[in-house]
Design an enzyme around this catalytic site. Structure first.
Site, PDB file in Angstrom:
ATOM      1  N   HIS A   1       0.321   5.723   1.025  1.00 37.91           N
ATOM      2  CA  HIS A   1      -0.537   6.813   1.432  1.00 37.91           C
ATOM      3  C   HIS A   1      -0.226   8.199   0.734  1.00 37.91           C
ATOM      4  O   HIS A   1       1.122   8.329   0.267  1.00 37.91           O
ATOM      5  CB  HIS A   1      -0.289   7.039   2.766  1.00 37.91           C
ATOM      6  CG  HIS A   1      -0.579   5.813   3.437  1.00 37.91           C
ATOM      7  ND1 HIS A   1      -1.409   5.073   3.786  1.00 37.91           N
ATOM      8  CD2 HIS A   1       0.351   5.119   4.494  1.00 37.91           C
ATOM      9  CE1 HIS A   1      -1.443   3.832   4.516  1.00 37.91           C
ATOM     10  NE2 HIS A   1      -0.206   3.991   5.110  1.00 37.91           N
TER      11      HIS A   1
ATOM     12  N   GLN B   1       0.917  -1.220  -0.050  1.00 37.89           N
ATOM     13  CA  GLN B   1      -0.026   0.059   0.038  1.00 37.89           C
ATOM     14  C   GLN B   1       0.758   1.252   0.082  1.00 37.89           C
ATOM     15  O   GLN B   1       1.958   1.262   0.035  1.00 37.89           O
ATOM     16  CB  GLN B   1      -0.958  -0.061   1.199  1.00 37.89           C
ATOM     17  CG  GLN B   1      -0.081   0.057   2.346  1.00 37.89           C
ATOM     18  CD  GLN B   1      -0.833  -0.475   3.643  1.00 37.89           C
ATOM     19  OE1 GLN B   1      -1.362   0.424   4.570  1.00 37.89           O
ATOM     20  NE2 GLN B   1      -1.760  -1.406   3.498  1.00 37.89           N
TER      21      GLN B   1
ATOM     22  N   HIS C   1       4.894   0.357   0.897  1.00 34.36           N
ATOM     23  CA  HIS C   1       5.179  -0.322   2.127  1.00 34.36           C
ATOM     24  C   HIS C   1       4.224  -1.558   2.318  1.00 34.36           C
ATOM     25  O   HIS C   1       3.117  -1.553   1.846  1.00 34.36           O
ATOM     26  CB  HIS C   1       5.560   0.565   3.204  1.00 34.36           C
ATOM     27  CG  HIS C   1       4.217   1.296   3.550  1.00 34.36           C
ATOM     28  ND1 HIS C   1       3.553   2.358   2.964  1.00 34.36           N
ATOM     29  CD2 HIS C   1       3.255   0.824   4.540  1.00 34.36           C
ATOM     30  CE1 HIS C   1       2.652   2.718   3.573  1.00 34.36           C
ATOM     31  NE2 HIS C   1       2.382   1.817   4.369  1.00 34.36           N
TER      32      HIS C   1
ATOM     33  N   ARG D   1      -4.339   0.605  -1.595  1.00 30.13           N
ATOM     34  CA  ARG D   1      -3.844  -0.684  -1.840  1.00 30.13           C
ATOM     35  C   ARG D   1      -3.503  -1.095  -3.256  1.00 30.13           C
ATOM     36  O   ARG D   1      -4.309  -0.679  -4.122  1.00 30.13           O
ATOM     37  CB  ARG D   1      -4.888  -1.875  -1.430  1.00 30.13           C
ATOM     38  CG  ARG D   1      -5.217  -1.655   0.003  1.00 30.13           C
ATOM     39  CD  ARG D   1      -5.931  -3.036   0.071  1.00 30.13           C
ATOM     40  NE  ARG D   1      -6.978  -2.637   1.430  1.00 30.13           N
ATOM     41  CZ  ARG D   1      -8.190  -2.777   1.655  1.00 30.13           C
ATOM     42  NH1 ARG D   1      -8.908  -2.713   0.389  1.00 30.13           N
ATOM     43  NH2 ARG D   1      -8.647  -2.517   2.621  1.00 30.13           N
TER      44      ARG D   1
ATOM     45  N   GLU E   1       3.744   8.340   8.581  1.00 35.91           N
ATOM     46  CA  GLU E   1       3.544   7.329   9.897  1.00 35.91           C
ATOM     47  C   GLU E   1       4.959   6.958   9.982  1.00 35.91           C
ATOM     48  O   GLU E   1       6.111   7.167   9.563  1.00 35.91           O
ATOM     49  CB  GLU E   1       2.764   6.312   9.643  1.00 35.91           C
ATOM     50  CG  GLU E   1       3.236   5.179   8.461  1.00 35.91           C
ATOM     51  CD  GLU E   1       2.022   4.369   7.947  1.00 35.91           C
ATOM     52  OE1 GLU E   1       0.888   4.587   8.311  1.00 35.91           O
ATOM     53  OE2 GLU E   1       2.334   3.271   7.409  1.00 35.91           O
TER      54      GLU E   1
END
Length: 334
Positions: free
Chosen positions: A107, A105, A183, A203, A125
């Site tokens: 982001h 996936q 990642h 995804r 993150e």
């Protein structure tokens, strides 16, 4: 009496998490952290969250039984001056149990989120590895540059993992995952995740898995290709970590970015009569996630509550407490 009420209005408080039962989860969040959540598999607990997809609940003190989002909406000063009036909690703190591989996936960043998703935040993150099986690994970007067409073809052929950099992981590792980095957390990894307050995940590949209804999980290939960093990269190094000691406590910086700061904090007051003082300044709230041990927080004049491994404690800006016990925390500020 007035001073005491002011202190209690800014009291630290325990949180109860929202839970997610994604198909790749396991049982360790109940087994290792005594969450007591009737969900199998239990993949994630959103320990400190005001995101509408999973809001934490206050579990102690004056605001017990209320949603964290409502408490912060009614008390914006709890967030501190950095967040500014009228703004929401900028972070989301999770525990993640990857019994099976997570999807490959990516982001989006804040700019793409605002332009294409009408969302205030993208998702940068950080992962702190709480435990990992002997052969555990994660995927982190590409080991060579790749163009969109080749990547798209590899997704269709189920060969995308050949192009991704696989990294072995062990307990106590730290990884920063910037927006745009493709990642995946591998099977057998237990992590604490600190991220922007966002649930935007695209995804690329999900191993052709199906949900309980027999339907494959949705992919978001076009959006993922829009935001993915397709340059090759090397294995990320572990950050330089220096423990700084004071009586009863030691701390080290794990990650600092424009979205959050995370420290690892070790408390041991067994040999000290004076307890460890912990204070949130006026600039930012603080969140303590207990990742080991137990003890007691003392605040106000006579108030206290116990804490245990797996507990998450929110400190409003300008609040404080005295800590007793032997424990390990992730200390997070926005």
């Amino acid at each position: 009496m007035t001073n005491r009420n002011i202190r209690l209005n800014n009291e630290p408080f325990l949180l109860r998490p929202a839970a997610k039962g994604y198909l790749w989860g396991g049982t360790r969040l109940n087994d290792d952290f005594a969450k007591g959540i009737n969900m199998d598999p239990l993949a994630e607990t959103w320990e400190c969250s005001t995101h509408p997809d999973g809001v934490s609940m206050v579990a102690s003190g004056t605001h017990k039984g209320r949603l964290l989002s409502d408490v912060l909406s009614d008390n914006p000063s709890y967030l501190g001056t950095r967040s500014g009036p009228g703004k929401d909690l900028p972070i989301l703190v999770k525990l993640i149990d990857a019994k099976k591989n997570l999807s490959v996936q990516v982001h989006p960043d804040d700019v793409y989120a605002r332009a294409c998703e009408k969302d205030r935040r993208g998702k940068n993150e950080m992962w702190y590895v709480l435990d990992a099986s002997k052969e555990a690994s994660l995927l982190y970007g590409f080991h060579h540059a790749i163009d969109k067409e080749k990547l798209k073809n590899s997704i269709e052929q189920g060969t995308v993992e050949r192009h991704l950099l696989r990294i072995p992981v062990k307990k106590d590792d730290v990884f920063y995952i910037p927006a745009g980095k493709v990642h995946a957390i591998g099977a057998g990894v237990l992590v604490a995740e600190i991220q922007e307050n966002s649930n935007l995940t695209y995804r690329l590949y999900d191993y052709n898995r199906v949900e309980k209804g027999g339907k494959k999980r949705e992919l978001h290939i076009e959006k993922a290709l829009d935001v993915a960093d397709l340059k090759g990269n090397e294995e990320p190094g572990q950050p330089l970590r220096v423990l700084r000691y004071k009586p009863g406590c030691a701390a080290e910086l794990l990650c600092r970015c424009k979205h959050f700061e995370v420290q690892r904090m070790l408390v041991n007051t067994e040999r000290y009569r004076k307890l460890v003082e912990y204070q949130a300044d006026s600039i930012s709230f603080r969140v303590l996630l207990c990742i080991g041990g137990c003890g007691t927080f003392f605040y106000g004049e006579h108030e206290q509550f116990p804490y245990f491994k797996g507990d998450c404690i929110f400190f409003p800006a300008e609040s404080g407490a005295r800590i007793h016990g032997r424990a390990e925390f992730l200390a997070i500020s926005g």
